[in-house]
Motif scaffolding. Structure first.
Motif, PDB file in Angstrom:
ATOM      1  N   ASP A  36       0.825  -1.209   0.000  1.00 11.06           N
ATOM      2  CA  ASP A  36       0.000   0.000   0.000  1.00 11.06           C
ATOM      3  C   ASP A  36       0.860   1.259   0.000  1.00 11.06           C
ATOM      4  O   ASP A  36       0.551   2.238  -0.696  1.00 11.06           O
ATOM      5  N   LEU A  37       1.958   1.255   0.770  1.00 11.52           N
ATOM      6  CA  LEU A  37       2.850   2.409   0.784  1.00 11.52           C
ATOM      7  C   LEU A  37       3.456   2.626  -0.602  1.00 11.52           C
ATOM      8  O   LEU A  37       3.606   3.769  -1.064  1.00 11.52           O
TER       9      LEU A  37
ATOM     10  N   TYR B 213       1.098  -7.017  -4.289  1.00  8.64           N
ATOM     11  CA  TYR B 213      -0.086  -7.719  -3.809  1.00  8.64           C
ATOM     12  C   TYR B 213      -0.274  -9.045  -4.544  1.00  8.64           C
ATOM     13  O   TYR B 213      -0.695 -10.049  -3.953  1.00  8.64           O
ATOM     14  N   ASP B 214       0.034  -9.064  -5.843  1.00  8.32           N
ATOM     15  CA  ASP B 214      -0.088 -10.303  -6.614  1.00  8.32           C
ATOM     16  C   ASP B 214       0.845 -11.373  -6.048  1.00  8.32           C
ATOM     17  O   ASP B 214       0.450 -12.539  -5.891  1.00  8.32           O
ATOM     18  N   ARG B 215       2.089 -10.994  -5.713  1.00  6.40           N
ATOM     19  CA  ARG B 215       3.032 -11.960  -5.146  1.00  6.40           C
ATOM     20  C   ARG B 215       2.552 -12.461  -3.788  1.00  6.40           C
ATOM     21  O   ARG B 215       2.685 -13.647  -3.465  1.00  6.40           O
TER      22      ARG B 215
ATOM     23  N   PHE C 287      -5.495 -10.449  -3.324  1.00 10.98           N
ATOM     24  CA  PHE C 287      -5.908 -10.240  -4.709  1.00 10.98           C
ATOM     25  C   PHE C 287      -6.887  -9.065  -4.826  1.00 10.98           C
ATOM     26  O   PHE C 287      -6.924  -8.377  -5.847  1.00 10.98           O
ATOM     27  N   GLU C 288      -7.643  -8.838  -3.763  1.00 13.56           N
ATOM     28  CA  GLU C 288      -8.492  -7.646  -3.757  1.00 13.56           C
ATOM     29  C   GLU C 288      -7.629  -6.383  -3.738  1.00 13.56           C
ATOM     30  O   GLU C 288      -7.933  -5.392  -4.412  1.00 13.56           O
TER      31      GLU C 288
ATOM     32  N   ALA D 251      -6.306  -5.822  -7.212  1.00 17.78           N
ATOM     33  CA  ALA D 251      -7.323  -5.238  -8.086  1.00 17.78           C
ATOM     34  C   ALA D 251      -7.541  -3.763  -7.774  1.00 17.78           C
ATOM     35  O   ALA D 251      -7.741  -2.940  -8.675  1.00 17.78           O
ATOM     36  N   ARG D 252      -7.466  -3.420  -6.494  1.00 15.86           N
ATOM     37  CA  ARG D 252      -7.677  -2.037  -6.088  1.00 15.86           C
ATOM     38  C   ARG D 252      -6.624  -1.118  -6.714  1.00 15.86           C
ATOM     39  O   ARG D 252      -6.946  -0.031  -7.210  1.00 15.86           O
ATOM     40  N   TRP D 253      -5.376  -1.581  -6.724  1.00 16.16           N
ATOM     41  CA  TRP D 253      -4.322  -0.738  -7.288  1.00 16.16           C
ATOM     42  C   TRP D 253      -4.299  -0.785  -8.806  1.00 16.16           C
ATOM     43  O   TRP D 253      -3.859   0.176  -9.450  1.00 16.16           O
TER      44      TRP D 253
END
Length: 401
Positions: free
Chosen positions: A345-346, A360-362, A382-383, A386-388
Motif C-alpha cells: 500500500d505504501l 499484492y499479486d506476489r 488479490f483484492e 485489483a484495487r491498485w
C-alpha cells in the motif's frame, strides 16, 4: 589465484588479514571476506589474477610495472569519499597476487533484484539517485568507473542503500599487456565498445542501461546470452525502445532521462552526474515523495548523505521491517504477511500503482501456495491487487483508492 579453501590463511604484512570466506569470483580475480587483526574489523580483499592480466609468462620488468600501476590506481580510487561508494582502505601484494583492502558490504548485488519484473518506481529512483551521487563524488576526483553494472552495485542489508564497488580497477585492467578491456557488453557505452578510453559520460551511459533494466526488467539490448560483438554493434548503431513503451506507468521525465543517458553521442548526454541527481529528485517529487525540496547543500562537491522524510525513506523502512519480521518469524506468519501488505500500500501511495499491484499479486500467490487459493488472506491480497490496478486508471493516470 585464491579459490575457496578450508584451512585458515593469513595474508598481508605480519599476517594482518585472516581470510574468512570466499565470497565471489570475477573475470580478473577473487573476493574474500577477511578479518583485519589490527583494526578489528571485517574487510573485503580483492585479489587480482596477474596471469590473466599480463600473460602466463611475464618478464620481471613487466610485473614490476604492473604492480606499480596497481598501486597508483588504488591510491587514486581511494580518494573517492561517498556513502554510496565502497571505500578502499589499502592495497598490498601477497606473493605475486596484488590485492585491494576494501569496505566489506553486507548485502546483495543489484542484479539479484532485477528481472523479469520491473522494480517499483520509488525504489528505482532511490537507488538510481544514490548511484548517481556516488558517481558524482568519484567524478569530482577525476575517477571514472568504466564498468557500472548491476553486479558492481551492492545493496546493503542494513539500510537498503547502495554501494558501488570496483572503482579504479577498470583503468588498471585497460592498461595491462593483454589489452583486456574492462566492461560488460550489456552495459558498455558506444565509445567503450569502440575501445576508446571514455570519460565520466561513459559512466552515465552505463547508469542509463542499469536504470533501463530497473524500469523494464531487461537491459536495452539483448541479454546475457547475446554475443559480445552483437551487443557492441547495438550500443553503437541501434536506438533502444523507450522504457515507457515497454513497461506501464513510467513517468515521462524518467523516460526522457533514461533516453538522454543512452544517447550515442556523449555530448548529448547530461553534462554530469549531479544533473542526473537533480533530474531523479524531480521524478521523485512527481511520484508524490513529500520529502523536503532539495537545496544546493544536498549536492556538495564531495557528496553528503541526506535522509529525508519522503516515500523513498519510508519504503526503505517498510522493507527493512518485512526482512526483520521474516527473520524472527516464518514467511507465512501473519505479522510478515501484514507487513508485506503495508509495504504494497505504501508503494501505491508513493505513486507506483503498478508496483503495488505486483506486490499484492506476489503476496496472494504466496498465501495461495501456503494455505490454498481460497484462503481469506489470499482473497484480501488479490483484492488489494485489483484495487491498485483500478487506481492506475485506463490511461495510466493514478486515482488513489
Amino acid at each position: 589465484m585464491r579459490g575457496p579453501r578450508d584451512d585458515r590463511t593469513f595474508v598481508g604484512p605480519g599476517d594482518r588479514f585472516e581470510l574468512v570466506e570466499h565470497v565471489g569470483s570475477g573475470g580478473f580475480g577473487y573476493v574474500w571476506r577477511a578479518r583485519d587483526s589490527v583494526l578489528a574489523r571485517e574487510v573485503a580483499l580483492k585479489f587480482l589474477a596477474l596471469d590473466r592480466l599480463v600473460g602466463s609468462r611475464p618478464n620481471p620488468e613487466r610485473l614490476a610495472s604492473v604492480r606499480d600501476r596497481f598501486a597508483r590506481e588504488s591510491l587514486i580510487a581511494a580518494k573517492v569519499d561517498s556513502p554510496y561508494v565502497a571505500r578502499i582502505y589499502d592495497c598490498d601484494i601477497d606473493g605475486d597476487e596484488p590485492f585491494l583492502v576494501m569496505e566489506y558490504v553486507e548485502g546483495r548485488p543489484l542484479s539479484d533484484y532485477l528481472g523479469p519484473r520491473p522494480l517499483p518506481l520509488a525504489r528505482t529512483c532511490r537507488w538510481s539517485g544514490q548511484i548517481a551521487r556516488g558517481l558524482a563524488a568519484a567524478h569530482d576526483k577525476s575517477v571514472v568507473h568504466r564498468d557500472i553494472k548491476p553486479v558492481n552495485i551492492l545493496v546493503r542489508e542494513a539500510d537498503s542503500d547502495v554501494r558501488i564497488v570496483d572503482f579504479g580497477l577498470s583503468r588498471f585492467v585497460d592498461a595491462t599487456e593483454t589489452r583486456s578491456e574492462a566492461g560488460t557488453p550489456l552495459y558498455m557505452s558506444p565509445e567503450r565498445c569502440r575501445a576508446e578510453a571514455g570519460d565520466e559520460r561513459s559512466d552515465l551511459y552505463s547508469l542509463g542501461c542499469v536504470m533501463y533494466e530497473m524500469v523494464t526488467g531487461w537491459p536495452p539490448f539483448g541479454d546475457e546470452r547475446a554475443e559480445a560483438f552483437a551487443l557492441a554493434r547495438a550500443h553503437q548503431d541501434r536506438t533502444p525502445l523507450r522504457p515507457g513503451g515497454q513497461a506501464a506507468g513510467v513517468p515521462v521525465p524518467l523516460d526522457d532521462l533514461i533516453m538522454a543517458l543512452l544517447a550515442k553521442d556523449p555530448q548529448q548526454r547530461p553534462d554530469n552526474a549531479r544533473m542526473v541527481v537533480r533530474d531523479i529528485a524531480e521524478v521523485e517529487r512527481l511520484l508524490g515523495d513529500d520529502g523536503p525540496e532539495p537545496g544546493p547543500e544536498e549536492y556538495p562537491p564531495h557528496g553528503i548523505h541526506r535522509t529525508g522524510t519522503g516515500f523513498a525513506d519510508r519504503l526503505s523502512a517498510a522493507e527493512l521491517n518485512v526482512r526483520e519480521l521474516t527473520t524472527r518469524h516464518s514467511p507465512d506468519h501473519h505479522l510478515v504477511i501484514t507487513a508485506r501488505m503495508q509495504l504494497a500500500d505504501l508503494t501505491g501511495h508513493s505513486g507506483d500503482t503498478r508496483g503495488a499491484a505486483e506486490l499484492y499479486d506476489r503476496i496472494g500467490r504466496d498465501i495461495g501456495a501456503w494455505y490454498g487459493p481460497g484462503h481469506s488472506l489470499a482473497l484480501d491480497a488479490f483484492e488489494g491487487m485489483a484495487r491498485w490496478v483500478v487506481a492506475r486508471g485506463p490511461n495510466g493516470s493514478q486515482r488513489l483508492p
